[in-house]
Design a protein around this motif. Sequence first.
Motif, PDB file in Angstrom:
ATOM      1  N   ASP A  14       0.521  -1.484  -0.596  1.00  0.00           N
ATOM      2  CA  ASP A  14       0.018  -0.212  -0.379  1.00  0.00           C
ATOM      3  C   ASP A  14       0.589   1.312   0.195  1.00  0.00           C
ATOM      4  O   ASP A  14       2.148   1.477   0.975  1.00  0.00           O
ATOM      5  N   ILE A  15       0.628   2.105  -0.484  1.00  0.00           N
ATOM      6  CA  ILE A  15       0.959   3.287  -1.024  1.00  0.00           C
ATOM      7  C   ILE A  15       0.724   4.486   0.608  1.00  0.00           C
ATOM      8  O   ILE A  15       1.957   4.822   1.258  1.00  0.00           O
ATOM      9  N   THR A  16       0.129   4.050   1.516  1.00  0.00           N
ATOM     10  CA  THR A  16      -0.173   4.600   2.453  1.00  0.00           C
ATOM     11  C   THR A  16       0.409   3.374   3.919  1.00  0.00           C
ATOM     12  O   THR A  16      -1.025   2.085   3.993  1.00  0.00           O
ATOM     13  N   MET A  17       0.752   3.913   4.707  1.00  0.00           N
ATOM     14  CA  MET A  17       0.816   2.322   5.778  1.00  0.00           C
ATOM     15  C   MET A  17       1.265   3.092   6.585  1.00  0.00           C
ATOM     16  O   MET A  17       1.807   4.220   7.032  1.00  0.00           O
ATOM     17  N   PRO A  18      -0.306   2.043   7.843  1.00  0.00           N
ATOM     18  CA  PRO A  18      -0.193   2.729   9.098  1.00  0.00           C
ATOM     19  C   PRO A  18       1.549   2.242   9.677  1.00  0.00           C
ATOM     20  O   PRO A  18       1.571   1.047  10.307  1.00  0.00           O
ATOM     21  N   ARG A  22       4.877   8.168  11.238  1.00  0.00           N
ATOM     22  CA  ARG A  22       4.494   8.396   9.532  1.00  0.00           C
ATOM     23  C   ARG A  22       6.156   8.609   8.902  1.00  0.00           C
ATOM     24  O   ARG A  22       6.527   9.431   8.668  1.00  0.00           O
ATOM     25  N   ILE A  23       6.904   7.994   9.633  1.00  0.00           N
ATOM     26  CA  ILE A  23       8.618   7.519   9.425  1.00  0.00           C
ATOM     27  C   ILE A  23       8.335   8.009   7.389  1.00  0.00           C
ATOM     28  O   ILE A  23       9.786   8.182   6.689  1.00  0.00           O
ATOM     29  N   LYS A  24       7.723   6.236   7.825  1.00  0.00           N
ATOM     30  CA  LYS A  24       8.108   5.920   5.980  1.00  0.00           C
ATOM     31  C   LYS A  24       6.271   5.338   4.801  1.00  0.00           C
ATOM     32  O   LYS A  24       5.602   5.704   5.582  1.00  0.00           O
ATOM     33  N   ASP A  25       6.710   6.199   3.910  1.00  0.00           N
ATOM     34  CA  ASP A  25       5.144   5.344   3.152  1.00  0.00           C
ATOM     35  C   ASP A  25       5.771   4.599   2.665  1.00  0.00           C
ATOM     36  O   ASP A  25       7.271   3.949   1.855  1.00  0.00           O
ATOM     37  N   GLY A  26       5.264   4.165   1.322  1.00  0.00           N
ATOM     38  CA  GLY A  26       5.239   3.177   0.059  1.00  0.00           C
ATOM     39  C   GLY A  26       6.264   3.189  -1.097  1.00  0.00           C
ATOM     40  O   GLY A  26       7.332   2.597  -0.516  1.00  0.00           O
ATOM     41  N   ILE A  27       6.382   4.429  -1.273  1.00  0.00           N
ATOM     42  CA  ILE A  27       7.345   5.281  -1.934  1.00  0.00           C
ATOM     43  C   ILE A  27       8.365   5.613  -1.493  1.00  0.00           C
ATOM     44  O   ILE A  27       9.348   4.859  -2.165  1.00  0.00           O
ATOM     45  N   VAL A  28       8.878   5.619  -0.594  1.00  0.00           N
ATOM     46  CA  VAL A  28      10.430   4.891  -0.260  1.00  0.00           C
ATOM     47  C   VAL A  28      10.694   3.803   0.171  1.00  0.00           C
ATOM     48  O   VAL A  28      11.686   3.723   0.349  1.00  0.00           O
ATOM     49  N   ALA A  29       9.699   2.773   0.445  1.00  0.00           N
ATOM     50  CA  ALA A  29       9.612   2.036   0.708  1.00  0.00           C
ATOM     51  C   ALA A  29      10.334   1.361  -0.536  1.00  0.00           C
ATOM     52  O   ALA A  29      11.120  -0.254  -0.905  1.00  0.00           O
ATOM     53  N   VAL A  30       9.467   1.508  -1.683  1.00  0.00           N
ATOM     54  CA  VAL A  30       9.703   1.204  -3.116  1.00  0.00           C
ATOM     55  C   VAL A  30      11.407   1.087  -2.999  1.00  0.00           C
ATOM     56  O   VAL A  30      12.308   0.380  -3.858  1.00  0.00           O
ATOM     57  N   ARG A  31      11.570   3.140  -2.910  1.00  0.00           N
ATOM     58  CA  ARG A  31      12.995   2.812  -3.300  1.00  0.00           C
ATOM     59  C   ARG A  31      14.294   2.098  -1.985  1.00  0.00           C
ATOM     60  O   ARG A  31      15.157   2.090  -3.058  1.00  0.00           O
ATOM     61  N   GLU A  32      13.738   2.060  -1.566  1.00  0.00           N
ATOM     62  CA  GLU A  32      14.993   1.100  -0.092  1.00  0.00           C
ATOM     63  C   GLU A  32      14.815  -0.270  -1.174  1.00  0.00           C
ATOM     64  O   GLU A  32      15.548  -0.779  -0.558  1.00  0.00           O
ATOM     65  N   ILE A  33      13.699  -1.078  -1.406  1.00  0.00           N
ATOM     66  CA  ILE A  33      13.869  -2.078  -1.470  1.00  0.00           C
ATOM     67  C   ILE A  33      14.762  -2.471  -2.636  1.00  0.00           C
ATOM     68  O   ILE A  33      15.318  -3.290  -3.248  1.00  0.00           O
ATOM     69  N   LEU A  34      14.237  -2.036  -4.088  1.00  0.00           N
ATOM     70  CA  LEU A  34      15.151  -1.283  -5.248  1.00  0.00           C
ATOM     71  C   LEU A  34      16.434  -0.920  -4.988  1.00  0.00           C
ATOM     72  O   LEU A  34      17.603  -1.485  -5.883  1.00  0.00           O
TER      73      LEU A  34
END
Length: 71
Positions: A14-18, A22-34
């Motif tokens: 999800d883009i919005t993650m609980p 609120r340190i990260k959202d899904g977009i930040v997580a995408v970048r980190e995973i990649l």
Amino acid sequence: DMYDGFKPDLVTMDITMPMKNRIKDGIVAVREILKIDKNAKIIMITSHGEEQKVIEAIKAGALHYILKPFQ
């Protein structure tokens, strides 16, 4: 952190993650995973009305998105 441990074939996120503070959202997580795996396959899940966030997620490296609610 979980991606690195499990190395899944596909990530749906999800883009919005609980998260606390609120340190990260899904977009930040995408970048980190990649950064961990440039070949990671990530599909974002988002609700209607978040078109700009979907564009950001795709630019960040997500392969596709699914709009919710869905059946």
